[in-house]
Design an enzyme around this catalytic site. Structure first.
Site, PDB file in Angstrom:
ATOM      1  CB  SER A  37      -0.938   0.020   1.209  1.00  0.00           C
ATOM      2  OG  SER A  37      -0.194  -0.041   2.405  1.00  0.00           O
ATOM      3  CG  ASP A 327      -4.950   4.858   6.860  1.00  0.00           C
ATOM      4  OD1 ASP A 327      -3.766   4.685   7.214  1.00  0.00           O
ATOM      5  OD2 ASP A 327      -5.457   4.264   5.876  1.00  0.00           O
ATOM      6  CG  HIS A 330      -1.607   3.623   4.745  1.00  0.00           C
ATOM      7  ND1 HIS A 330      -2.764   3.000   5.154  1.00  0.00           N
ATOM      8  CD2 HIS A 330      -0.850   2.671   4.141  1.00  0.00           C
ATOM      9  CE1 HIS A 330      -2.710   1.717   4.808  1.00  0.00           C
ATOM     10  NE2 HIS A 330      -1.570   1.493   4.194  1.00  0.00           N
TER      11      HIS A 330
END
Ligand SMILES: *[C@@H]1O[C@H](CO)[C@@H](O)[C@H](O)[C@H]1NC(C)=O
Ligand SMILES: *[C@@H]1O[C@H](CO)[C@@H](O)[C@H](O)[C@H]1NC(C)=O
Length: 352
Positions: A37, A327, A330
């Site tokens: 990610s 978040d 991240h």
């Protein structure tokens, strides 16, 4: 007279140097990305997994406010790196149907959120394993050959910068969370197992013609807000245990880079280490223009990511630029930008 002469020599030299630099600068014609990610631009939108972020508030500071599937409020580090190399400002996902080979010819990402080096990590949330990213890369090379012709395509591949960014999930999503690997390996043995996979992957890339490769290290993963939230006993401070694992693993990746540079003729393999700059931002957020580094912008900032971080949550902050983390897992676009600039200046500049 002599002075004038010298200043002319300096001027001519400067012009020559700038011509040479410009020519070398053109020598990274594409950026090709593998990983998780940290560098996925939306490949997971095309597969059945819950590891997604193609909904608001993700992407609210991206061009057009679009939630592409990047796990941030805006761009991710590889987007900024692409721009720094004079290429496009955002690297598209290979599985995004709105792009084709004419876009991918200057940059593409095969990354998949929630994946890792270990096949068992990608299985946790049914995402794209690293070996499958390599299969997509082979398919991409075929498409590139039909698009550019064989010889231009091979040149493009050998001059392109190939970037790898993954490993955090192998420890946090897999090793320390689900049973299996912990009964097989000590954490040091598991690090060695992953480094073996990384080495094989790089050899495969080399065999397919890649010559410029950046191997990304782990961030201080014990300081991700989610890990702090679970650190009840430690007053929600960073989990030192995970940071130590990240440092150990990074040391091994760095050695791997040294060894493969000696072993594979013509390769330029660099180790891109985000650990220290990231740690500095977390420890002294105000020095970088942030206010908060212990919790994230989205929702309560303590554990939400993916579907739990959604537009209905009234707690989400209004200005992500005040936060280091978007978040619970991240960074915000602003953090991504600072880290990308640091890596370009300190590691990737040799390819510029
Ligand atoms: C890629 O897409 C663009 C615009 O959608 C189109 O004009 C172009 O022909 C396509 N190129 C290839 C090689 O398919
Ligand atoms: C991961 O799975 C692929 C496909 O089944 C296999 O080829 C590869 O050897 C596996 N990797 C490891 C390290 O077990």
């Amino acid at each position: 007279m002599a002075r004038i002469h010298i200043s002319w020599v300096i001027l001519v030299t400067q012009i020559l140097v700038s011509v040479i630099v410009t020519q070398v600068g053109a020598k990274v014609p594409a950026i090709i990305v593998f990983g998780d990610s940290s560098v996925d631009a939306g490949n997971n939108n095309a597969i059945p997994t819950i590891a997604r972020s193609n909904f608001q508030p993700y992407g609210r500071d991206f061009s057009g406010g679009k939630a592409t599937g990047r796990f941030s409020n805006g761009r991710i580090p590889t987007d900024f790196i692409s721009e720094a190399f004079g290429l496009k400002p955002a690297i598209p996902a290979y599985l995004d149907p709105s792009y084709n080979i004419s876009d991918f010819a200057t940059g593409v990402t095969f990354a998949s959120a929630a994946t890792g080096y270990d096949n068992a990590t990608s299985s946790v949330l049914s995402v794209i394993p690293l070996w499958k990213q390599l299969e997509y890369y082979k398919e991409y090379q075929q498409k590139l050959k039909s698009y550019l012709g064989n010889s231009l395509a091979s040149q493009r591949i050998s001059e392109a910068l190939h970037m790898m960014s993954l490993g955090t999930n192998d420890f946090l999503e897999n090793y320390y969370t689900i049973p299996g690997r912990q009964s097989q390996f000590t954490v040091q043995q598991y690090q060695d197992f992953l480094v073996g996979i990384a080495g094989n992957f790089i050899k495969h890339l080399y065999g397919l013609g890649a010559r410029k490769i950046s191997l990304g290290g782990l961030p201080p993963m014990g300081c991700l807000p989610l890990e702090r939230t679970t650190n009840f006993m430690g007053g929600n401070e960073c989990m030192d245990k995970y940071n130590i694992v990240a440092l150990e693993f990074n040391g091994k990746l760095k050695n791997l880079a040294t060894n493969l540079n000696n072993e594979l003729p013509g390769i330029s393999l660099v180790f891109s280490d985000p650990y220290y700059i990231f740690m500095q931002i977390i420890r002294s957020p105000s020095q970088y223009g942030f206010e908060v580094s212990s919790v994230a912008c989205c929702a309560t900032g303590m554990f939400e990511m993916g579907y739990a971080c959604n537009r209905n949550n009234l707690f989400t902050c209004t200005d992500a630029n005040r936060y280091v983390f978007w978040d619970s897992f991240h960074p915000t676009e602003k953090t991504n930008h600072i880290i990308a600039e640091y890596v370009v200046k300190n590691v990737l500049a040799q390819f510029l």
